[in-house]
Write a protein that holds these residues in place. Structure first.
Motif, PDB file in Angstrom:
ATOM      1  N   ARG A 106       0.829  -1.203   0.000  1.00  0.00           N
ATOM      2  CA  ARG A 106       0.000   0.000   0.000  1.00  0.00           C
ATOM      3  C   ARG A 106       0.863   1.252   0.000  1.00  0.00           C
ATOM      4  N   ARG A 107       0.401   2.267  -0.748  1.00  0.00           N
ATOM      5  CA  ARG A 107       1.170   3.504  -0.888  1.00  0.00           C
ATOM      6  C   ARG A 107       0.283   4.716  -0.628  1.00  0.00           C
ATOM      7  N   THR A 108       0.907   5.781  -0.131  1.00  0.00           N
ATOM      8  CA  THR A 108       0.248   7.085  -0.054  1.00  0.00           C
ATOM      9  C   THR A 108       0.532   7.813  -1.350  1.00  0.00           C
ATOM     10  N   ILE A 109      -0.089   8.954  -1.557  1.00  0.00           N
ATOM     11  CA  ILE A 109       0.118   9.693  -2.808  1.00  0.00           C
ATOM     12  C   ILE A 109       1.572  10.166  -2.938  1.00  0.00           C
ATOM     13  N   LEU A 110       2.228  10.402  -1.814  1.00  0.00           N
ATOM     14  CA  LEU A 110       3.624  10.862  -1.853  1.00  0.00           C
ATOM     15  C   LEU A 110       4.579   9.722  -2.175  1.00  0.00           C
ATOM     16  N   GLU A 111       4.180   8.488  -1.969  1.00  0.00           N
ATOM     17  CA  GLU A 111       5.042   7.335  -2.213  1.00  0.00           C
ATOM     18  C   GLU A 111       4.878   6.751  -3.612  1.00  0.00           C
ATOM     19  N   LEU A 112       3.924   7.242  -4.416  1.00  0.00           N
ATOM     20  CA  LEU A 112       3.693   6.686  -5.752  1.00  0.00           C
ATOM     21  C   LEU A 112       4.824   7.039  -6.705  1.00  0.00           C
ATOM     22  N   CYS A 117       1.178   0.985  -8.975  1.00  0.00           N
ATOM     23  CA  CYS A 117      -0.232   1.101  -9.367  1.00  0.00           C
ATOM     24  C   CYS A 117      -0.864   2.276  -8.631  1.00  0.00           C
ATOM     25  N   ARG A 118      -1.568   3.111  -9.397  1.00  0.00           N
ATOM     26  CA  ARG A 118      -2.167   4.323  -8.828  1.00  0.00           C
ATOM     27  C   ARG A 118      -3.660   4.160  -8.581  1.00  0.00           C
ATOM     28  N   TRP A 119      -4.150   2.921  -8.426  1.00  0.00           N
ATOM     29  CA  TRP A 119      -5.572   2.676  -8.204  1.00  0.00           C
ATOM     30  C   TRP A 119      -5.933   3.089  -6.780  1.00  0.00           C
ATOM     31  N   PRO A 120      -6.890   4.034  -6.614  1.00  0.00           N
ATOM     32  CA  PRO A 120      -7.266   4.471  -5.260  1.00  0.00           C
ATOM     33  C   PRO A 120      -8.160   3.445  -4.569  1.00  0.00           C
ATOM     34  N   CYS A 132      -3.090   1.285  -4.493  1.00  0.00           N
ATOM     35  CA  CYS A 132      -2.727  -0.124  -4.571  1.00  0.00           C
ATOM     36  C   CYS A 132      -1.222  -0.320  -4.417  1.00  0.00           C
ATOM     37  N   GLY A 133      -0.422   0.352  -5.218  1.00  0.00           N
ATOM     38  CA  GLY A 133       1.030   0.255  -5.093  1.00  0.00           C
ATOM     39  C   GLY A 133       1.642  -0.960  -5.747  1.00  0.00           C
ATOM     40  N   GLY A 134       0.862  -1.807  -6.433  1.00  0.00           N
ATOM     41  CA  GLY A 134       1.410  -2.978  -7.110  1.00  0.00           C
ATOM     42  C   GLY A 134       2.257  -2.586  -8.303  1.00  0.00           C
ATOM     43  N   ASN A 135       2.964  -3.564  -8.875  1.00  0.00           N
ATOM     44  CA  ASN A 135       3.824  -3.304 -10.032  1.00  0.00           C
ATOM     45  C   ASN A 135       2.971  -3.104 -11.280  1.00  0.00           C
ATOM     46  N   THR A 136       3.273  -2.058 -12.046  1.00  0.00           N
ATOM     47  CA  THR A 136       2.537  -1.773 -13.274  1.00  0.00           C
ATOM     48  C   THR A 136       3.145  -2.567 -14.415  1.00  0.00           C
ATOM     49  N   SER A 137       2.360  -2.730 -15.467  1.00  0.00           N
ATOM     50  CA  SER A 137       2.852  -3.459 -16.628  1.00  0.00           C
ATOM     51  C   SER A 137       2.593  -2.650 -17.889  1.00  0.00           C
ATOM     52  N   SER A 138       3.519  -2.701 -18.791  1.00  0.00           N
ATOM     53  CA  SER A 138       3.442  -2.084 -20.129  1.00  0.00           C
ATOM     54  C   SER A 138       3.075  -0.600 -20.101  1.00  0.00           C
ATOM     55  N   GLY A 139       3.610   0.146 -19.184  1.00  0.00           N
ATOM     56  CA  GLY A 139       3.437   1.591 -19.169  1.00  0.00           C
ATOM     57  C   GLY A 139       2.067   2.077 -18.751  1.00  0.00           C
ATOM     58  N   LEU A 140       1.225   1.210 -18.237  1.00  0.00           N
ATOM     59  CA  LEU A 140      -0.093   1.623 -17.773  1.00  0.00           C
ATOM     60  C   LEU A 140       0.006   2.126 -16.335  1.00  0.00           C
ATOM     61  N   PRO A 141      -0.939   2.954 -15.902  1.00  0.00           N
ATOM     62  CA  PRO A 141      -0.867   3.473 -14.534  1.00  0.00           C
ATOM     63  C   PRO A 141      -1.347   2.483 -13.480  1.00  0.00           C
ATOM     64  N   TYR A 142      -1.847   1.308 -13.898  1.00  0.00           N
ATOM     65  CA  TYR A 142      -2.406   0.342 -12.960  1.00  0.00           C
ATOM     66  C   TYR A 142      -1.731  -1.014 -13.094  1.00  0.00           C
ATOM     67  N   CYS A 143      -1.874  -1.829 -12.049  1.00  0.00           N
ATOM     68  CA  CYS A 143      -1.390  -3.201 -12.087  1.00  0.00           C
ATOM     69  C   CYS A 143      -2.307  -4.016 -13.005  1.00  0.00           C
TER      70      CYS A 143
END
Length: 166
Positions: A106-112, A117-120, A132-143
């Motif tokens: 899990r991440r805060t907005i300052l840790e992104l 992953c930027r999913w709220p 979410c904070g998971g690893n993103t794939s192929s340049g997308l903002p989400y896991c």
């Protein structure tokens, strides 16, 4: 033309009887339909009786004879030049289950970063809100999990918006 007390009383009576503004204007004489409408509005008259013509139900149209049945039209709309010439069953999407996000991910907005992953998750107004904070794939903002939720095929979105036809 001045509105005398007698003419106003006659106007009120005719209005309550359900006469139209044109009929009242003809009855009073020397006055226009718009003048009647304006006076009715200024007097605040409402709740008029239904005229005999509008109170009677309208007759139904006769049904078409059996030899003139309607032909069902195809349900395709718009430009069909690029439409598929065949029907296919899309593979069913795997059921999305609740994604349990570990505390360490899990991440805060300052840790992104660009790789997280930027999913709220949750309500931004509460203290337990996080991303979410998971690893993103192929340049997308989400896991991968949240990308399946966020990016749906265009055909699925259009199909959901159209009203169901019988």
């Amino acid at each position: 033309m001045n509105w005398t007390d007698e003419r106003v009383e006659l106007l009120k009576k005719l209005w309550a009887d359900g006469l139209s503004a044109s009929q009242i204007a003809a009855e009073l004489g020397g006055i226009t339909r718009n003048a009647v409408i304006g006076k009715v509005h200024r007097l605040g008259l409402s709740g008029r009786a239904k005229s005999p013509t509008s109170a009677a139900p309208r007759p139904r149209k006769a049904r078409q004879p059996a030899h003139m049945l309607r032909v069902a039209r195809p349900q395709v709309r718009g430009n069909t030049a690029l439409a598929h010439a065949y029907e296919y069953e899309p593979e069913p999407e795997p059921e999305l289950t609740d994604n349990i996000i570990p505390m360490g991910q899990r991440r805060t907005i300052l840790e992104l970063t660009e790789d997280t992953c930027r999913w709220p998750i949750g309500d931004p107004g509460t203290s337990d809100f996080y991303f979410c904070g998971g690893n993103t794939s192929s340049g997308l903002p989400y896991c991968a999990f949240h990308s399946r939720v966020a990016y749906q095929p265009v055909t699925d979105r259009r199909r959901d918006k159209r009203p169901a036809r019988a």
